[in-house]
Design a protein around this motif. Structure first.
Motif, short mmCIF file in Angstrom:
data_model
loop_
_atom_site.label_atom_id
_atom_site.label_comp_id
_atom_site.label_asym_id
_atom_site.label_seq_id
_atom_site.Cartn_x
_atom_site.Cartn_y
_atom_site.Cartn_z
N ALA A 1 25.02 -32.91 8.32
CA ALA A 1 25.83 -33.61 9.30
C ALA A 1 26.68 -34.70 8.66
CB ALA A 1 24.94 -34.21 10.39
N ASP A 2 26.23 -35.24 7.52
CA ASP A 2 26.95 -36.33 6.87
C ASP A 2 27.97 -35.86 5.84
OD1 ASP A 2 25.49 -38.22 8.29
OD2 ASP A 2 23.90 -38.25 6.80
N GLY A 3 27.94 -34.60 5.47
CA GLY A 3 28.90 -34.12 4.49
C GLY A 3 28.31 -33.03 3.62
N ILE A 4 28.82 -32.96 2.39
CA ILE A 4 28.52 -31.86 1.48
C ILE A 4 28.00 -32.42 0.17
CG2 ILE A 4 29.56 -29.94 0.21
CD1 ILE A 4 31.76 -30.08 2.50
N VAL A 5 27.03 -31.71 -0.41
CA VAL A 5 26.51 -32.06 -1.73
C VAL A 5 26.63 -30.83 -2.61
CG1 VAL A 5 24.44 -32.74 -3.02
CG2 VAL A 5 24.87 -33.72 -0.77
N VAL A 6 27.10 -31.02 -3.84
CA VAL A 6 27.19 -29.94 -4.81
C VAL A 6 26.11 -30.17 -5.85
CG1 VAL A 6 28.63 -28.82 -6.55
CG2 VAL A 6 29.67 -29.68 -4.43
N VAL A 7 25.24 -29.19 -6.03
CA VAL A 7 24.16 -29.27 -7.01
C VAL A 7 24.42 -28.23 -8.09
CG1 VAL A 7 21.66 -29.11 -7.39
CG2 VAL A 7 22.54 -29.97 -5.20
N PRO A 8 24.58 -28.66 -9.34
CA PRO A 8 24.74 -27.68 -10.42
C PRO A 8 23.55 -26.74 -10.47
CG PRO A 8 25.27 -29.88 -11.19
CD PRO A 8 24.66 -30.04 -9.83
N GLN A 9 23.80 -25.48 -10.70
CA GLN A 9 22.73 -24.47 -10.75
C GLN A 9 21.62 -24.90 -11.71
OE1 GLN A 9 22.75 -21.54 -8.85
NE2 GLN A 9 20.67 -21.27 -9.55
#
Length: 146
Positions: free
Chosen positions: A108-116
């Motif tokens: 709900a607050d946004g997006i997170v990108v996690v490296p594989q």
């Protein structure tokens, strides 16, 4: 994928080979490069989300379709299809570098990108982070009642 101002040719190219569950991450600027037609293509290919570091159009239509679209804003002006652009390379989107294969998590607050390469470590750290937040909230409540 990287596209140039107001051009969505690379987005069309990027929709040639997605796997179900993929998320399209697009670094663009001010003119709309994504709308209802591309959302329909995404649905047909099993793409689960679209992130546009720029503007989109047809947002009501896409919401009704159930396509998860995150964008900086909306504008009615449509794109050109002249290129250049690229697909399958790292892009800076919202001041975060997103590499092909990275895991994109939305909330709900946004997006997170996690490296594989950091996914297992990140998933294992989450319960500890939740415990820390619970402790902080407990300390706040305790301080207020004393």
């Amino acid at each position: 994928m990287q596209v140039w101002e107001g051009d969505n040719l690379a987005i069309h190219r990027g929709l040639d080979e997605p796997k179900p569950g993929d998320v399209l991450v697009n670094a663009v600027t001010n003119r709309s490069v994504f709308g209802g037609i591309l959302a329909e293509i995404c649905l047909s290919k099993g793409v689960t989300g679209v992130i546009i570091d720029g503007a989109v159009r047809d947002i009501e239509e896409m919401n009704e379709m159930g396509v998860a679209v995150f964008a900086r804003g909306t504008v009615p002006a449509g794109p050109s299809k002249n290129g250049p652009g690229y697909v399958g390379k790292p892009v800076a989107c919202g001041n975060v570098v997103c590499n092909p294969g990275d895991v994109v998590i939305r909330g709900a607050d946004g997006i997170v990108v996690v490296p594989q390469s950091e996914l297992n470590e990140t998933v294992q750290a989450l319960p500890g982070e939740e415990d820390i937040e619970r402790q902080i909230r407990s300390q706040i409540k305790e301080a207020v009642t004393h």
